[in-house]
Design an enzyme around this catalytic site. Structure first.
Site, mmCIF file in Angstrom:
data_model
loop_
_atom_site.group_PDB
_atom_site.id
_atom_site.type_symbol
_atom_site.label_atom_id
_atom_site.label_comp_id
_atom_site.label_asym_id
_atom_site.label_seq_id
_atom_site.Cartn_x
_atom_site.Cartn_y
_atom_site.Cartn_z
ATOM 1 C CE1 TYR A 169 9.747 45.174 19.228
ATOM 2 C CE2 TYR A 169 10.048 46.844 17.521
ATOM 3 C CZ TYR A 169 9.731 46.502 18.820
ATOM 4 O OH TYR A 169 9.404 47.475 19.720
ATOM 5 C CG MET A 198 6.661 53.846 15.282
ATOM 6 S SD MET A 198 5.574 54.080 16.684
ATOM 7 C CE MET A 198 4.405 52.766 16.488
ATOM 8 N NE ARG A 220 -6.564 57.063 -13.169
ATOM 9 C CZ ARG A 220 -5.356 57.492 -12.812
ATOM 10 N NH1 ARG A 220 -4.658 56.798 -11.947
ATOM 11 N NH2 ARG A 220 -4.849 58.583 -13.308
ATOM 12 C CE LYS A 267 -0.486 62.869 -9.636
ATOM 13 N NZ LYS A 267 -1.147 62.188 -10.763
HETATM 14 C C1 LIG Z 1 -0.247 62.232 -11.841
HETATM 15 C C2 LIG Z 1 -0.584 62.559 -13.225
HETATM 16 C C3 LIG Z 1 0.415 62.860 -14.153
HETATM 17 C C4 LIG Z 1 1.894 62.745 -13.847
HETATM 18 O O1 LIG Z 1 2.281 61.403 -13.868
HETATM 19 P P1 LIG Z 1 3.826 60.988 -13.690
HETATM 20 O O2 LIG Z 1 3.853 59.537 -13.944
HETATM 21 O O3 LIG Z 1 4.174 61.323 -12.278
HETATM 22 O O4 LIG Z 1 4.585 61.794 -14.663
HETATM 23 C C5 LIG Z 1 0.028 63.259 -15.412
HETATM 24 N N1 LIG Z 1 -1.274 63.328 -15.750
HETATM 25 C C6 LIG Z 1 -2.261 63.029 -14.888
HETATM 26 C C7 LIG Z 1 -3.675 63.106 -15.321
HETATM 27 C C8 LIG Z 1 -1.950 62.625 -13.600
HETATM 28 O O5 LIG Z 1 -2.930 62.326 -12.744
#
Ligand SMILES: *Cc1c(COP(=O)(O)O)cnc(C)c1O
Length: 371
Positions: free
Chosen positions: A256, A304, A130, A35
């Site tokens: 800065y 930046m 969630r 993802k």
């Molecule tokens: C992102 C995610 C993972 C992976 O989590 P990590 O902590 O990066 O290993 C696993 N299961 C779900 C449902 C996720 O959204």
């Protein structure tokens, strides 16, 4: 010459980390979580290192299409399932497995016309609050799904809130196993934290594990453990070069807000990397950085397009000297040395986690793949 900043994806490290995960989950299938564009690495760039996984899990439908476009014929799982009815057409067309976490998704499936029944992962909210069905509603959801001609196999999935911390996973494991005891189907529970820290817990590896951060070489539970202690290798190096130097006298300030004041004569280097490249602006004086493979520190504020580093331990450094913001020491010839600077250390200095830094490398940063 283009501006010298570069992000490099290390194919060999991805392979290594995947096999490291398999050591802890020998009997399980592994979803490589890709993802957020493979945690910022780029799905296409990471693919060569991750194609040894048993499947790819993600949540953006366009990303699922990109994985299929790489000619991946194996499983792809949508971790949040579908967002609207027509997403199911893509699932049918590309043979995507999808999570079902709410009644509305079951309604969409029930109305979906398909010749090919779908493989679904029914999600339980075992305590994270969630996504997912509450335990007392889970079996009813399973029964409803099981009656649909649109549904083929039903797998069972839940997600841990504290696999990386002191609370652990036992309370969620107990809820999940009690509720699902006599239900058929494959199980998927463990994220990176669970695979690394709780591999011995009965049932945690189940049929499918879901490591994300570990395969990219960052420790889910930093700073309690380092990536090195988990025997993970950084899959990304962010490097640049020195584009300017200054001599400071005691009392001189840098950048800065004049947040850093020299108390002795010192030389500093100006590095072509700033917050517009994704380097965290919250990293203050003292954040570690490698110059010519030598560990030194940032001084002053990140701006930046630039940041400034203390050259005291690297007197040979000058214009063009390679700098590593995280990952493997960049060398003058464009290759990488063995010295490491963990993304987790930099994240900590910036009050965040490795996950956020790797996902936040800015679009203007060019990428290379180190095959
Ligand atoms: C992102 C995610 C993972 C992976 O989590 P990590 O902590 O990066 O290993 C696993 N299961 C779900 C449902 C996720 O959204």
């Amino acid at each position: 010459m283009p501006r010298p900043i570069l992000a490099t994806v290390h194919t060999e490290a991805l392979r290594h980390n995947l096999s490291r995960v398999r050591q802890n989950a020998a009997d399980a299938n592994v979803w490589a979580i890709v993802k957020a564009n493979a945690y910022g690495h780029g799905i296409e760039r990471a693919f060569a290192g991750l194609r040894g996984a048993d499947g790819f899990a993600l949540l953006d439908l366009a990303e699922a299409e990109r994985v299929r476009a790489l000619d991946w014929r194996g499983p792809i799982l949508l971790l949040e399932g579908v967002f609207e009815p027509r997403d199911l057409e893509l699932c049918s067309r590309l043979n995507l497995w999808h999570t079902v976490h709410c009644d509305e998704q079951i309604d969409m499936l029930a109305a979906h016309k398909t010749h090919q029944p779908h493989r679904v992962f029914l999600k339980m909210n075992s305590g994270m609050n969630r996504l997912g069905f509450a335990p007392q509603r889970y079996r009813a959801a399973w029964t409803r799904l099981n009656a649909l001609p649109q549904v083929d196999e039903i797998s069972l999935i839940t997600h841990f809130s504290d696999s990386d911390g002191p609370r652990g996973i036992a309370h969620q494991m107990a809820v999940f196993s009690q509720t699902t005891e006599d239900l058929p189907g494959e199980r998927s529970l463990a994220n990176s934290g669970a695979v690394l820290r709780h591999a011995e817990a009965a049932g945690v590896r189940a049929d499918w594990v879901r490591p994300g951060i570990a395969i990219y070489g960052s420790a889910p539970d930093a700073p309690e453990h380092t990536a090195d202690e988990w025997k993970l290798q950084p899959a990304m190096t962010l490097s640049s070069r020195i584009i300017g130097t200054q001599m400071l006298q005691p009392g001189d300030t840098v950048g800065y807000g004049s947040s850093f004041t020299a108390d002795v004569p010192m030389r500093i280097g100006v590095v072509a990397c700033g917050y517009a490249d994704g380097y965290p602006r919250h990293c203050a004086t003292g954040t570690p950085v490698l110059v010519d493979g030598v560990r030194t520190r940032m001084v002053g504020r990140v701006s930046m397009d630039m940041l400034t580093v203390d050259l005291t331990p690297v007197p040979q450094a000058g214009i063009g000297t390679p700098v590593t913001l995280w990952g493997r020491a960049a060398k003058a010839d464009g290759l990488h040395g063995d010295t490491l600077l963990s993304i987790d250390e930099v994240a900590r200095a910036g009050g965040t986690v490795g996950y956020e830094l790797m996902c936040a490398v800015a679009p203007r940063v060019p990428f290379a793949v180190d095959a």
